[in-house]
Scaffold this motif. Sequence first.
Motif, PDB file in Angstrom:
ATOM      1  N   ASP A  12       5.101 -13.047   0.694  1.00  0.00           N
ATOM      2  CA  ASP A  12       4.918 -11.812  -0.125  1.00  0.00           C
ATOM      3  C   ASP A  12       3.703 -11.706  -1.074  1.00  0.00           C
ATOM      4  O   ASP A  12       3.732 -12.242  -2.161  1.00  0.00           O
ATOM      5  N   ALA A  14       2.242  -9.282  -2.429  1.00  0.00           N
ATOM      6  CA  ALA A  14       2.287  -8.638  -3.876  1.00  0.00           C
ATOM      7  C   ALA A  14       2.994  -9.503  -4.948  1.00  0.00           C
ATOM      8  O   ALA A  14       2.417  -9.375  -6.158  1.00  0.00           O
ATOM      9  N   CYS A  17       0.685 -12.523  -5.964  1.00  0.00           N
ATOM     10  CA  CYS A  17      -0.517 -11.905  -6.695  1.00  0.00           C
ATOM     11  C   CYS A  17      -0.017 -11.608  -8.214  1.00  0.00           C
ATOM     12  O   CYS A  17      -0.676 -12.023  -9.144  1.00  0.00           O
ATOM     13  N   GLU A  18       1.069 -11.066  -8.274  1.00  0.00           N
ATOM     14  CA  GLU A  18       1.621 -10.561  -9.510  1.00  0.00           C
ATOM     15  C   GLU A  18       1.748 -11.957 -10.451  1.00  0.00           C
ATOM     16  O   GLU A  18       1.227 -12.006 -11.753  1.00  0.00           O
ATOM     17  N   LYS A  30       1.284  -6.376 -12.873  1.00  0.00           N
ATOM     18  CA  LYS A  30       2.297  -5.500 -11.857  1.00  0.00           C
ATOM     19  C   LYS A  30       1.360  -4.293 -11.241  1.00  0.00           C
ATOM     20  O   LYS A  30       1.308  -4.378 -10.034  1.00  0.00           O
ATOM     21  N   SER A  33      -1.666  -6.233  -9.498  1.00  0.00           N
ATOM     22  CA  SER A  33      -1.401  -6.699  -8.113  1.00  0.00           C
ATOM     23  C   SER A  33      -1.535  -5.686  -7.028  1.00  0.00           C
ATOM     24  O   SER A  33      -1.667  -6.056  -6.031  1.00  0.00           O
ATOM     25  N   ARG A  34      -0.585  -4.455  -7.333  1.00  0.00           N
ATOM     26  CA  ARG A  34      -0.599  -3.716  -6.548  1.00  0.00           C
ATOM     27  C   ARG A  34      -1.810  -3.151  -5.790  1.00  0.00           C
ATOM     28  O   ARG A  34      -2.128  -3.158  -4.612  1.00  0.00           O
ATOM     29  N   VAL A  37      -3.597  -5.983  -3.622  1.00  0.00           N
ATOM     30  CA  VAL A  37      -3.013  -6.069  -2.253  1.00  0.00           C
ATOM     31  C   VAL A  37      -3.480  -4.979  -1.250  1.00  0.00           C
ATOM     32  O   VAL A  37      -3.710  -5.000  -0.074  1.00  0.00           O
TER      33      VAL A  37
END
Length: 333
Positions: A12, A14, A17-18, A30, A33-34, A37
């Motif tokens: 996963d 996202a 990354c977060e 948050k 990271s979106r 990705v």
Amino acid sequence: ALFRPVSMVVPDLALICEIMLMAEGFQMSKILSRKFVILYKLCEDLLSKSRHYDWKLRAIKTTLYVAGGMKRAAPELSEDKVLLRALRDFNLGKLTSDDTSIFMGLLNDLFPKTLELVPRAIDRVFEGKIREAAIELGYQPDEMFLLKISQLRELFVVRWSVFLLGPAGCGKTAIWRTLMKAQLALGEKTIYRPVNPKAVTRNELYGNLHPATREWKEGLMSVTFRDMSNNKINKHQWIVLDGDIDAEWIESMNTVMDDNKMLTLASNERIPLTASMRLLLEINHMIHCSPATVSRGGVIYVNAEDVGWKPVVDSWIEKLEVRHVSGPGGMPL
């Protein structure tokens, strides 16, 4: 999946990354990271399918480490600007000339009206040393040439294996030779060992055990690795692998290029890759590379037109002028 003996899971990205952004000190993790990705997913879909591109987890992790370092180095910048700088500066070096404009367009869409406000992080002292080193070696201090040298130095900080990729005659050797001279001028002792892995057999490269006597015979890489691993004086030590990549010899380097940083020999000896050691693979294509190999190294791609023919001609003319002024036999006219 419950009734199969092996289950495979896609990471996963996202969430990873977060969490990594939060660990690096980003409070807007948050949202960022979106964006991160989405950018890598769009790059995978829209950019050309070059063999040296990697938009998977290893590339994401390295870019996040770079972003964390940049955040600590420039605390006055807002978090989205720091991430934008990391994404731009870390990825531009590996893009082909056709893909660069598409990538910059994607960045502009994800970070609107921010791109122009974030200049590249420049080490003024070192840039000056690069320019001096290029002139001393008889090269032209062209802006794109100097940029590629800076990108190679930045990549060496976060990656211990780097592919210097580009067609023959595009200036790959000139780039790393100039970087080495600039580092020496700065007082950072740098040595290199050139190896052509295609000029020798696999046993001559890594060493082998004699099947009857079980006697160990050293190889080029085992001797070079051991010498560099025991050396504590040099700040930078490069093994320059100048030759085409094929699965026969590169797959044995996988443990060196990943997080293990170990060269495992047939004699069961394990030689570590120390903090000062780097692998530099100078190649003109990655057609025969597996995705596992591509993801393990950073890439600097030198387009044929990045340096071009003009600096070569200018350097040649300068040499002619020096020869003409000194006259035959080196006697001044």
